[in-house]
Motif scaffolding. Sequence first.
Motif, PDB file in Angstrom:
ATOM      1  N   ASP A 239       0.839  -1.217   0.000  1.00  0.00           N
ATOM      2  CA  ASP A 239       0.000   0.000   0.000  1.00  0.00           C
ATOM      3  C   ASP A 239       0.863   1.251   0.000  1.00  0.00           C
ATOM      4  N   ALA A 240       1.900   1.272   0.826  1.00  0.00           N
ATOM      5  CA  ALA A 240       2.765   2.458   0.913  1.00  0.00           C
ATOM      6  C   ALA A 240       3.477   2.708  -0.410  1.00  0.00           C
ATOM      7  N   VAL A 241       4.013   1.659  -1.022  1.00  0.00           N
ATOM      8  CA  VAL A 241       4.713   1.817  -2.297  1.00  0.00           C
ATOM      9  C   VAL A 241       3.732   2.206  -3.395  1.00  0.00           C
ATOM     10  N   SER A 242       2.545   1.606  -3.388  1.00  0.00           N
ATOM     11  CA  SER A 242       1.516   1.949  -4.387  1.00  0.00           C
ATOM     12  C   SER A 242       1.162   3.427  -4.312  1.00  0.00           C
ATOM     13  N   LYS A 243       0.993   3.945  -3.100  1.00  0.00           N
ATOM     14  CA  LYS A 243       0.666   5.363  -2.930  1.00  0.00           C
ATOM     15  C   LYS A 243       1.807   6.260  -3.382  1.00  0.00           C
ATOM     16  N   SER A 244       3.037   5.896  -3.031  1.00  0.00           N
ATOM     17  CA  SER A 244       4.163   6.762  -3.385  1.00  0.00           C
ATOM     18  C   SER A 244       4.470   6.730  -4.875  1.00  0.00           C
ATOM     19  N   GLU A 245       4.184   5.614  -5.541  1.00  0.00           N
ATOM     20  CA  GLU A 245       4.484   5.501  -6.968  1.00  0.00           C
ATOM     21  C   GLU A 245       3.278   5.766  -7.870  1.00  0.00           C
ATOM     22  N   GLY A 246       2.102   5.862  -7.256  1.00  0.00           N
ATOM     23  CA  GLY A 246       0.907   6.140  -8.047  1.00  0.00           C
ATOM     24  C   GLY A 246       0.484   4.991  -8.950  1.00  0.00           C
ATOM     25  N   ARG A 247       0.889   3.792  -8.592  1.00  0.00           N
ATOM     26  CA  ARG A 247       0.470   2.606  -9.339  1.00  0.00           C
ATOM     27  C   ARG A 247       0.378   1.448  -8.361  1.00  0.00           C
TER      28      ARG A 247
ATOM     29  N   VAL B 202       1.001  -1.916  -6.602  1.00  0.00           N
ATOM     30  CA  VAL B 202       2.079  -2.883  -6.401  1.00  0.00           C
ATOM     31  C   VAL B 202       1.463  -4.072  -5.669  1.00  0.00           C
ATOM     32  N   ALA B 203       1.621  -5.265  -6.222  1.00  0.00           N
ATOM     33  CA  ALA B 203       1.010  -6.461  -5.648  1.00  0.00           C
ATOM     34  C   ALA B 203       1.778  -6.948  -4.426  1.00  0.00           C
ATOM     35  N   ALA B 204       1.023  -7.394  -3.419  1.00  0.00           N
ATOM     36  CA  ALA B 204       1.644  -7.922  -2.202  1.00  0.00           C
ATOM     37  C   ALA B 204       2.520  -9.135  -2.515  1.00  0.00           C
ATOM     38  N   ASN B 205       2.157  -9.943  -3.517  1.00  0.00           N
ATOM     39  CA  ASN B 205       2.979 -11.105  -3.880  1.00  0.00           C
ATOM     40  C   ASN B 205       4.379 -10.687  -4.292  1.00  0.00           C
ATOM     41  N   SER B 206       4.481  -9.598  -5.038  1.00  0.00           N
ATOM     42  CA  SER B 206       5.789  -9.081  -5.441  1.00  0.00           C
ATOM     43  C   SER B 206       6.572  -8.611  -4.221  1.00  0.00           C
ATOM     44  N   VAL B 207       5.881  -7.984  -3.293  1.00  0.00           N
ATOM     45  CA  VAL B 207       6.521  -7.497  -2.073  1.00  0.00           C
ATOM     46  C   VAL B 207       7.025  -8.683  -1.250  1.00  0.00           C
ATOM     47  N   TYR B 208       6.215  -9.745  -1.131  1.00  0.00           N
ATOM     48  CA  TYR B 208       6.651 -10.929  -0.384  1.00  0.00           C
ATOM     49  C   TYR B 208       7.941 -11.507  -0.951  1.00  0.00           C
ATOM     50  N   ARG B 209       8.037 -11.618  -2.264  1.00  0.00           N
ATOM     51  CA  ARG B 209       9.247 -12.165  -2.887  1.00  0.00           C
ATOM     52  C   ARG B 209      10.478 -11.313  -2.544  1.00  0.00           C
ATOM     53  N   ILE B 210      10.301 -10.010  -2.601  1.00  0.00           N
ATOM     54  CA  ILE B 210      11.423  -9.117  -2.295  1.00  0.00           C
ATOM     55  C   ILE B 210      11.751  -9.167  -0.797  1.00  0.00           C
ATOM     56  N   LEU B 211      10.738  -9.247   0.051  1.00  0.00           N
ATOM     57  CA  LEU B 211      10.993  -9.350   1.490  1.00  0.00           C
ATOM     58  C   LEU B 211      11.734 -10.650   1.819  1.00  0.00           C
TER      59      LEU B 211
END
Length: 156
Positions: free
Chosen positions: A58-66, A68-77
Amino acid sequence: MAAHAHHHHHSEPAGADLAAAAQATLEKSGEQWTTMRASIFDALAKFDKPASAYDIADAVSKSEGRRVAANSVYRILDLFVAANLARRVESSNAYVANAHPDCLHDCIFLVCDSCGQTVHLDDDKIADNVRHAAEAAGFSPVRPVIEVRGKCADCD
């Protein structure tokens, strides 16, 4: 590991120095520091409590204006945890930025059940005792994580 204790509070100041240390640590492990990885690390480092992948998305989606899927975030985490850039608070499935990515210790978290504040302690003596007890029981510990749940001084 030398037995010693010191305290790292996960909400230590973040910023360009922390991001640079994280980038250097990740690149040293053979991974690339992409724009998305930088955005996710920056968002994680700004939280004052452990954050879920959904909070970070949610934070990245707001800052980038697009979106971002939580699945992508999980992989990076998962990559960040493996590279020691982030720590996972197991009981809440949430993450904190490691303010000392070049410092390798087993995790000891103090988690407040009232406000959610989480303090990360490094105490190699306790961690070594847990590792030795596991080995004596015929278990091969990979990465012990100890969580102590209770109330912080502010909530007590």
